[in-house]
Design an enzyme around this catalytic site. Structure first.
Site, PDB file in Angstrom:
ATOM      1  N   ASP A 102     -42.091 -60.321  -5.158  1.00 41.77           N
ATOM      2  CA  ASP A 102     -43.330 -59.800  -5.736  1.00 41.77           C
ATOM      3  C   ASP A 102     -43.863 -58.644  -4.893  1.00 41.77           C
ATOM      4  OD1 ASP A 102     -43.821 -61.506  -3.606  1.00 41.77           O
ATOM      5  OD2 ASP A 102     -45.529 -62.524  -4.518  1.00 41.77           O
ATOM      6  N   ASP A 105     -44.801 -56.955   2.319  1.00 38.11           N
ATOM      7  CA  ASP A 105     -46.012 -56.627   3.080  1.00 38.11           C
ATOM      8  C   ASP A 105     -45.569 -56.187   4.479  1.00 38.11           C
ATOM      9  OD1 ASP A 105     -48.622 -56.563   4.009  1.00 38.11           O
ATOM     10  OD2 ASP A 105     -48.909 -58.716   4.032  1.00 38.11           O
ATOM     11  N   ASP A 161     -51.108 -64.622  -5.717  1.00 40.08           N
ATOM     12  CA  ASP A 161     -52.299 -65.472  -5.633  1.00 40.08           C
ATOM     13  C   ASP A 161     -53.176 -65.172  -4.430  1.00 40.08           C
ATOM     14  OD1 ASP A 161     -50.449 -66.588  -3.679  1.00 40.08           O
ATOM     15  OD2 ASP A 161     -51.826 -68.278  -3.567  1.00 40.08           O
TER      16      ASP A 161
HETATM   17  P1  IMP Z   1     -44.286 -60.279   4.408  1.00 45.64           P
HETATM   18  O1  IMP Z   1     -43.379 -61.284   5.040  1.00 45.64           O
HETATM   19  O2  IMP Z   1     -45.407 -59.884   5.321  1.00 45.64           O
HETATM   20  O3  IMP Z   1     -43.569 -59.076   3.845  1.00 45.64           O
HETATM   21  O4  IMP Z   1     -45.049 -61.028   3.243  1.00 45.64           O
HETATM   22  C1  IMP Z   1     -44.511 -61.249   2.010  1.00 45.64           C
HETATM   23  C2  IMP Z   1     -45.266 -62.350   1.269  1.00 45.64           C
HETATM   24  O5  IMP Z   1     -46.669 -62.414   1.627  1.00 45.64           O
HETATM   25  C3  IMP Z   1     -45.234 -62.046  -0.210  1.00 45.64           C
HETATM   26  O6  IMP Z   1     -44.081 -62.554  -0.816  1.00 45.64           O
HETATM   27  C4  IMP Z   1     -46.513 -62.696  -0.697  1.00 45.64           C
HETATM   28  O7  IMP Z   1     -46.283 -64.052  -0.998  1.00 45.64           O
HETATM   29  C5  IMP Z   1     -47.475 -62.618   0.475  1.00 45.64           C
HETATM   30  N1  IMP Z   1     -48.416 -61.474   0.327  1.00 45.64           N
HETATM   31  C6  IMP Z   1     -48.437 -60.345   1.065  1.00 45.64           C
HETATM   32  N2  IMP Z   1     -49.423 -59.507   0.671  1.00 45.64           N
HETATM   33  C7  IMP Z   1     -50.044 -60.125  -0.363  1.00 45.64           C
HETATM   34  C8  IMP Z   1     -51.161 -59.758  -1.220  1.00 45.64           C
HETATM   35  O8  IMP Z   1     -51.789 -58.681  -1.118  1.00 45.64           O
HETATM   36  N3  IMP Z   1     -51.492 -60.671  -2.177  1.00 45.64           N
HETATM   37  C9  IMP Z   1     -50.849 -61.845  -2.345  1.00 45.64           C
HETATM   38  N4  IMP Z   1     -49.801 -62.231  -1.583  1.00 45.64           N
HETATM   39  C10 IMP Z   1     -49.402 -61.377  -0.581  1.00 45.64           C
END
Ligand code: IMP
Length: 177
Positions: A102, A105, A161
């Site tokens: 989705d 981040d 979410d």
């Molecule tokens: P990462 O490991 O920091 O890249 O985070 C990825 C996961 O964090 C995604 O798959 C989402 O489940 C969650 N996430 C990161 N940013 C958001 C946001 O703005 N809204 C909702 N979920 C987020």
């Protein structure tokens, strides 16, 4: 229209139409790139369920889909964050894998999971994400198919979410700042 979820106010950011246009654009790219091949899409739950479903409907190639959950926990200081894939039963050896996310981040989740996926010796791995917060990058991830580059602000809707709520919106909303 604004929406309050838990303690935060969200404002419209991407309409359902914007999202569907991006989904169609990505599906067309995948249909072209994988012509004559049979990739295995692996959608990462929970957030990607809506995107994966809409995207998969628009694939005209012989594609398969499987769903996994990534559970992360803190490893020792030497191993850093450890991610376990739940539901990864498909045989990946020699398969063309397309990971469906989705949002990317910080990139932490995928950077922890990708080496494990490589261990299965797939023929190829491509990453498809609806959203990317480039400014939040800690672990750079090469996204092969991307819907939207977005600012470093919290978003909800279309599967994403805020503390369990907001997934059912057909648009994506951004936290008011
Ligand atoms: P990462 O490991 O920091 O890249 O985070 C990825 C996961 O964090 C995604 O798959 C989402 O489940 C969650 N996430 C990161 N940013 C958001 C946001 O703005 N809204 C909702 N979920 C987020």
């Amino acid at each position: 229209m604004k929406k309050i979820i838990h303690d935060k106010t969200f404002v419209p950011f991407l309409t359902g139409k914007d999202i569907q246009q991006a989904v169609t654009r990505i599906a067309e790219q995948i249909n072209m790139d994988y012509k004559g091949r049979s990739p295995l899409c692996i959608a990462i739950l929970n957030g990607s369920f809506m995107f994966a479903s809409d995207l998969f409907k628009q694939l005209s190639i012989d594609a398969e889909i499987s769903f996994i959950k990534l559970a992360s926990y803190k490893g020792t200081s030497s191993t850093g964050n450890v991610v376990t894939a739940i539901g990864l039963e498909a045989v990946l050896h020699n398969r063309d894998v397309i990971l469906i996310e989705d949002i990317v981040d910080t990139g932490k989740t995928l950077s922890a999971f990708l080496p494990q996926l490589q261990d299965h010796q797939p023929a190829s791995i491509k990453i498809c994400s609806l959203l990317h917060k480039k400014e939040a990058t800690v672990h750079p991830i090469k996204i092969d198919y991307l819907g939207f580059e977005i600012p470093n602000l919290f978003v909800v809707g279309y599967g994403l979410d805020y503390d369990g709520l907001g997934r059912n919106l057909d648009q994506i909303m951004q936290v008011e700042h």
